[in-house]
Scaffold this motif. Structure first.
Motif, mmCIF file in Angstrom:
data_model
loop_
_atom_site.group_PDB
_atom_site.id
_atom_site.type_symbol
_atom_site.label_atom_id
_atom_site.label_comp_id
_atom_site.label_asym_id
_atom_site.label_seq_id
_atom_site.Cartn_x
_atom_site.Cartn_y
_atom_site.Cartn_z
ATOM 1 N N ILE A 26 0.842 -1.201 0.000
ATOM 2 C CA ILE A 26 0.000 0.000 0.000
ATOM 3 C C ILE A 26 0.874 1.247 0.000
ATOM 4 C CG2 ILE A 26 -1.701 1.325 1.302
ATOM 5 C CD1 ILE A 26 -2.750 -1.316 2.395
ATOM 6 N N ALA A 27 1.865 1.250 0.906
ATOM 7 C CA ALA A 27 2.714 2.435 1.027
ATOM 8 C C ALA A 27 3.538 2.671 -0.226
ATOM 9 C CB ALA A 27 3.634 2.281 2.248
ATOM 10 N N ASN A 28 3.825 1.588 -0.937
ATOM 11 C CA ASN A 28 4.643 1.693 -2.134
ATOM 12 C C ASN A 28 3.793 1.993 -3.368
ATOM 13 O OD1 ASN A 28 5.607 0.253 -4.671
ATOM 14 N ND2 ASN A 28 7.509 0.352 -3.506
ATOM 15 N N GLY A 29 2.634 1.366 -3.449
ATOM 16 C CA GLY A 29 1.822 1.468 -4.652
ATOM 17 C C GLY A 29 0.995 2.738 -4.726
ATOM 18 N N LEU A 30 0.432 3.148 -3.599
ATOM 19 C CA LEU A 30 -0.463 4.310 -3.628
ATOM 20 C C LEU A 30 0.217 5.581 -4.119
ATOM 21 C CD1 LEU A 30 -2.979 4.235 -0.645
ATOM 22 C CD2 LEU A 30 -3.438 4.179 -3.087
ATOM 23 N N PRO A 31 1.428 5.886 -3.665
ATOM 24 C CA PRO A 31 2.056 7.122 -4.148
ATOM 25 C C PRO A 31 2.262 7.120 -5.654
ATOM 26 C CG PRO A 31 3.197 6.301 -2.219
ATOM 27 C CD PRO A 31 2.238 5.231 -2.632
ATOM 28 N N LEU A 32 2.314 5.915 -6.270
ATOM 29 C CA LEU A 32 2.455 5.863 -7.718
ATOM 30 C C LEU A 32 1.161 6.304 -8.394
ATOM 31 C CD1 LEU A 32 4.316 2.449 -8.079
ATOM 32 C CD2 LEU A 32 5.304 4.738 -8.034
ATOM 33 N N ILE A 33 0.049 6.129 -7.667
ATOM 34 C CA ILE A 33 -1.252 6.456 -8.249
ATOM 35 C C ILE A 33 -1.658 7.883 -7.901
ATOM 36 C CG2 ILE A 33 -3.715 5.915 -8.153
ATOM 37 C CD1 ILE A 33 -2.886 3.009 -7.711
ATOM 38 N N THR A 34 -1.522 8.220 -6.616
ATOM 39 C CA THR A 34 -1.917 9.562 -6.206
ATOM 40 C C THR A 34 -0.837 10.162 -5.328
ATOM 41 O OG1 THR A 34 -3.423 10.810 -4.832
ATOM 42 C CG2 THR A 34 -3.280 8.476 -4.382
ATOM 43 N N GLN A 35 -0.615 11.441 -5.502
ATOM 44 C CA GLN A 35 0.384 12.116 -4.677
ATOM 45 C C GLN A 35 -0.210 12.595 -3.359
ATOM 46 O OE1 GLN A 35 3.660 12.401 -5.136
ATOM 47 N NE2 GLN A 35 3.372 11.036 -6.871
ATOM 48 N N GLN A 36 -1.534 12.504 -3.244
ATOM 49 C CA GLN A 36 -2.179 13.021 -2.040
ATOM 50 C C GLN A 36 -1.918 12.070 -0.869
ATOM 51 O OE1 GLN A 36 -6.244 13.888 -3.623
ATOM 52 N NE2 GLN A 36 -6.134 15.392 -1.991
ATOM 53 N N SER A 37 -1.157 12.525 0.107
ATOM 54 C CA SER A 37 -0.852 11.627 1.219
ATOM 55 C C SER A 37 -2.083 11.397 2.083
ATOM 56 C CB SER A 37 0.296 12.186 2.056
ATOM 57 O OG SER A 37 -0.016 13.486 2.479
ATOM 58 N N GLY A 38 -3.066 12.326 1.993
ATOM 59 C CA GLY A 38 -4.301 12.117 2.740
ATOM 60 C C GLY A 38 -4.960 10.809 2.361
ATOM 61 N N ILE A 39 -5.034 10.539 1.074
ATOM 62 C CA ILE A 39 -5.658 9.295 0.610
ATOM 63 C C ILE A 39 -4.891 8.091 1.128
ATOM 64 C CG2 ILE A 39 -6.158 7.922 -1.450
ATOM 65 C CD1 ILE A 39 -6.819 10.471 -2.891
ATOM 66 N N GLN A 40 -3.549 8.212 1.144
ATOM 67 C CA GLN A 40 -2.751 7.080 1.615
ATOM 68 C C GLN A 40 -3.068 6.742 3.071
ATOM 69 O OE1 GLN A 40 1.367 7.894 0.783
ATOM 70 N NE2 GLN A 40 0.792 8.839 -1.160
ATOM 71 N N PHE A 41 -3.179 7.777 3.905
ATOM 72 C CA PHE A 41 -3.499 7.527 5.313
ATOM 73 C C PHE A 41 -4.868 6.881 5.455
ATOM 74 C CE2 PHE A 41 -0.397 11.018 6.404
ATOM 75 C CZ PHE A 41 0.494 10.159 7.014
ATOM 76 N N VAL A 42 -5.841 7.439 4.706
ATOM 77 C CA VAL A 42 -7.210 6.921 4.809
ATOM 78 C C VAL A 42 -7.247 5.451 4.407
ATOM 79 C CG1 VAL A 42 -9.534 7.080 3.844
ATOM 80 C CG2 VAL A 42 -8.309 9.163 4.486
ATOM 81 N N VAL A 43 -6.581 5.119 3.298
ATOM 82 C CA VAL A 43 -6.610 3.733 2.822
ATOM 83 C C VAL A 43 -5.950 2.804 3.837
ATOM 84 C CG1 VAL A 43 -5.724 2.168 1.060
ATOM 85 C CG2 VAL A 43 -6.749 4.338 0.391
ATOM 86 N N THR A 44 -4.763 3.209 4.345
ATOM 87 C CA THR A 44 -4.068 2.359 5.305
ATOM 88 C C THR A 44 -4.919 2.155 6.558
ATOM 89 O OG1 THR A 44 -2.067 3.418 4.514
ATOM 90 C CG2 THR A 44 -1.853 1.972 6.402
ATOM 91 N N GLY A 45 -5.528 3.236 7.013
ATOM 92 C CA GLY A 45 -6.388 3.122 8.196
ATOM 93 C C GLY A 45 -7.553 2.195 7.945
ATOM 94 N N PHE A 46 -8.117 2.293 6.753
ATOM 95 C CA PHE A 46 -9.253 1.452 6.409
ATOM 96 C C PHE A 46 -8.852 -0.025 6.397
ATOM 97 C CE2 PHE A 46 -12.010 -0.553 3.189
ATOM 98 C CZ PHE A 46 -13.225 -0.360 3.814
ATOM 99 N N VAL A 47 -7.679 -0.313 5.815
ATOM 100 C CA VAL A 47 -7.206 -1.700 5.762
ATOM 101 C C VAL A 47 -7.027 -2.250 7.171
ATOM 102 C CG1 VAL A 47 -5.258 -3.173 5.126
ATOM 103 C CG2 VAL A 47 -6.138 -1.496 3.502
ATOM 104 N N LEU A 48 -6.488 -1.417 8.065
ATOM 105 C CA LEU A 48 -6.288 -1.862 9.450
ATOM 106 C C LEU A 48 -7.631 -2.163 10.111
ATOM 107 C CD1 LEU A 48 -4.531 -2.423 11.839
ATOM 108 C CD2 LEU A 48 -4.459 0.004 12.345
ATOM 109 N N LEU A 49 -8.603 -1.308 9.857
ATOM 110 C CA LEU A 49 -9.940 -1.537 10.419
ATOM 111 C C LEU A 49 -10.518 -2.852 9.925
ATOM 112 C CD1 LEU A 49 -12.179 1.654 10.517
ATOM 113 C CD2 LEU A 49 -11.431 0.182 12.378
ATOM 114 N N VAL A 50 -10.360 -3.102 8.622
ATOM 115 C CA VAL A 50 -10.874 -4.354 8.067
ATOM 116 C C VAL A 50 -10.207 -5.537 8.762
ATOM 117 C CG1 VAL A 50 -10.917 -5.800 6.006
ATOM 118 C CG2 VAL A 50 -11.493 -3.379 5.836
ATOM 119 N N ALA A 51 -8.877 -5.429 8.959
ATOM 120 C CA ALA A 51 -8.152 -6.535 9.587
ATOM 121 C C ALA A 51 -8.638 -6.769 11.014
ATOM 122 C CB ALA A 51 -6.660 -6.236 9.580
#
Lengths: 432, 262
Positions: A393-418
């Motif tokens: 996630i940390a490696n792939g997302l920045p390739l798609i979007t430069q917005q670090s906000g989205i990266q935090f949200v996605v990582t947090g969401f994955v943790l919640l799912v887990a």
């Protein structure tokens, strides 16, 4: 053994389990019963990998990025391995990130200011972690302060300690070629294959001895077909890994060329990068060693027992307090190892080493991998799988979007799912 | 050791907690190969007596004979060393471990420092077979997947695994359904038939009448009576529990009075 006695004892008869079909069936019934293990993480890893490959085939799916991804994940994985020991007890270590940073700072100071040789400095750095773990563990086990509070206090205090060691705003260079090589150099090609052969050979030998021993004793054991399938899949998986990492992965810009492997190198050529990163070896050795400790020794068994039912363990004569202290010591020592990896990757130690999301990523890695926050359930391998998910996630997302906000949200969401999967599977397990 | 001599004999046991005198001159005899039921109302001192036998408390005064020899039991380890095992009401099992792991918890077999799973699994299987346990699908099942009766079975099997000579069961059927109660009572009976001394604490008179050979009744910290089950019936045990006497057995107030006069 009198297997054919006419008592209606329903303890299963000796003999092998059915073939692969039955093993697969067993696995699915375990998953249905709530024992999902690392399955969601492995599936998630595959899905994420395919997703990023589809979206960014040229940047994400490249030899260079693949090795880079493993390097990125190494420190988080090692930190998460330490947290597995603490989480197995149903405790938490919020200070592990800054334990890593503090150990790295001590290591850097020992190298540059005290002028110690690297093995000695490394030892001092790792012992720093051990001592921090001893301190935390003693407060939790002997005084009975909740680990959340103790490690929250240490989270603050260790940041201060790092500032005092490094100095406000400063950085200390890591002056050791050997330690820098861990994250910046690769194994020779032959060494990668030697590592592959040793791991497969070792697994082959150990697992077969276990099966043969059980058969000799007349106990149920894994069927030969299942065993062969396991060995083969491990060999293929690790083989692909080594093969891919042994490819040349230097990025050659237009107008430049790679240096030739023999002979005189032309000026301005791009050096060849190939081979398995040394960090992979470090992680591999730790996985094998710690899996052995947790799965095959009385100490490991007691860790699970204390995490499952501390009162029952106490009555069974297990020294619950010592187990807790040992687990915090192991956790913090591994955090120190992670600190060495972080410093090696950055070439230096700064007051932010081990800070920011490092700890949260590591806790996330352990939980995503299948380690329960409620204690008693988890494996060292969980840290590896979960750490890879986080790294992808940390490696792939920045390739798609430069917005670090989205990266935090996605990582947090994955943790919640887990964590949600963990909670649901617990409910299921207690319902059946 | 003959079967006629008691495996455990307590004489004149006293125990106080501060000002509260919990046990008064309690006598108890447990024969090998027999189930001795220990009954009494809440607060009669059953738990204190059991914990004293198991070494969790030490008695203030009185004689503790095990297999005819005077024994000093001040620590649970002392009791274990004598061959006494206790199965507590809450069973003390780890849900996240399997049956074998639980049976060997804290006393794992090792070979060269590593767990000897093969030997442990064999011994666990043999012990369960010896008790004719037929309700477990696999000894590698996690305890979390077992029913209440199966858990009780595992806890009891753990107690007999260690060549124990006497097993104390604290209300083993309290939380069980009819069929599972039956299974566990059969298991209790088999323990005694295998030659162990068994102390069964129970509030359920049906269980006591069904499985016990003798019944010891505590009443307000005194041993009201210890009699063969054949000498009493359901209602007289209830009288012993609630009033300390039933007909001419139990604590006789008249005796005490004449004793005082004399």
């Amino acid at each position: 053994m009198s297997n054919h006695q006419t008592t209606d004892v329903d303890i299963p008869e000796a003999g092998d389990r059915g073939g692969i079909g039955m093993a697969v069936g067993d696995y699915f019934s375990r998953v249905k019963g709530g024992d999902v293990g690392s399955l969601p993480a492995v599936l998630g890893l595959v899905v994420l990998f395919l997703l990023f490959t589809a979206l960014k085939p040229d940047t994400f799916f490249s030899f260079f990025n693949f090795a880079n991804l493993l390097n990125q994940s190494a420190a988080i994985i090692v930190l998460a391995m330490g947290l597995v020991f603490v989480l197995l007890l149903g405790e938490i270590d919020l200070s592990a990130g800054f334990t890593a940073g503090t150990a790295a700072a001590v290591l850097a100071v020992a190298l540059s200011n005290w002028g110690l040789a690297w093995p000695l400095a490394l030892l001092v750095g790792l012992l720093t972690g051990t001592v921090i773990g001893l301190f935390i563990g003693s407060l939790v086990a002997r005084l009975g302060i909740p680990s959340f509070v103790v490690t929250l206090a240490m989270f603050l205090a260790l940041q201060g300690v790092m500032l005092l060691i490094i100095g406000e705003g400063g950085t200390i260079r890591l002056r050791s070629d050997v330690l820098l090589a861990i994250m910046n150099q690769n194994m020779p090609l032959w060494a990668g294959w030697l590592m592959w052969a040793l791991v497969i050979g070792g697994y082959l030998l150990v697992s077969w001895r276990a099966i043969a021993g059980r058969r000799k004793a007349g106990l149920r054991s894994t069927a030969t077909s299942v065993w062969i399938a396991k060995v083969l899949s491990l060999a293929v998986l690790l083989g692909v890994l080594v093969f891919v990492l042994n490819q040349q992965r230097q990025i050659v810009r237009p107008g430049k060329e790679s240096c030739p492997s023999v002979g005189e190198a032309p000026v301005g050529c791009i050096p060849v990068i190939e081979g398995v990163p040394w960090a992979v070896l470090v992680v591999l050795v730790l996985v094998v060693g710690l899996t052995f400790v947790l799965g095959r020794t009385p100490f490991g068994r007691h860790v699970y027992a204390v995490g499952g039912n501390a009162e029952a363990s106490r009555r069974a004569g297990i020294n619950v307090k010592m187990i807790k202290i040992y687990c915090f010591m192991i956790g913090s020592t591994l955090a120190a190892v992670a600190g060495v990896l972080l410093a090696s990757r950055d070439n230096s130690v700064s007051p932010t080493t081990g800070g920011a999301q490092t700890l949260l990523f590591a806790v996330g890695a352990a939980v995503i991998g299948g380690t329960s926050l409620f204690g008693g359930k988890g494996k060292v391998m969980d840290a590896v799988v979960g750490g890879l998910v986080i790294a992808v996630i940390a490696n792939g997302l920045p390739l798609i979007t430069q917005q670090s906000g989205i990266q935090f949200v996605v990582t947090g969401f994955v943790l919640l799912v887990a964590a949600g999967v963990d909670a649901i599977s617990r409910k299921r397990a207690s319902a059946t | 050791m003959t079967a006629d001599s008691p495996i455990l004999e307590l004489k004149g046991i006293n125990k106080s907690f501060g000002a509260v005198h919990v046990l008064h001159d309690v006598d108890l005899t447990v024969m090998p190969g027999q189930v001795t039921a220990l009954v009494g109302d809440n607060g009669a001192g059953k738990s204190t007596l059991i914990k004293g036998i198991a070494g969790i408390y030490s008695f203030d005064s009185g004689d503790y004979f095990f297999e005819g020899k005077r024994a000093q039991v001040h620590d649970p380890k002392d009791a274990n060393a004598l061959g006494i095992e206790v199965v507590y009401q809450d069973l003390a099992l780890c849900d996240n471990l399997d049956v074998v792991h639980n049976m060997f918890l804290g006393r794992e077999e090792t070979k060269a420092g590593t767990l000897d799973e093969i030997d442990m699994e064999k011994r666990a299987t043999d012990t369960l077979k010896g008790l004719s346990v037929r309700t477990l699908k696999s000894v590698r099942q996690q305890v979390s997947s077992l029913s209440g009766g199966q858990r009780q079975t595992v806890a009891i099997a753990r107690a007999v695994l260690w060549n124990s000579k006497m097993v104390i069961l604290d209300e083993p059927t309290a939380a069980l359904g009819v069929a599972q109660t039956e299974q566990v009572l059969n298991l209790v009976r088999r323990l005694a038939d295998n030659g162990l001394g068994v102390i069964l604490i129970s509030h359920n008179m049906n269980d006591v009448m069904q499985v016990a050979d003798s019944v010891a009744c505590l009443y307000l910290g005194q041993m009201a009576a210890q009699v063969q089950i054949s000498e009493v019936d359901h209602s007289s045990i209830v009288e012993l529990i609630t009033m300390g006497r039933s007909g001419d057995i139990g604590i006789q107030l008249d005796d005490a009075l004449t004793g005082d006069v004399a």
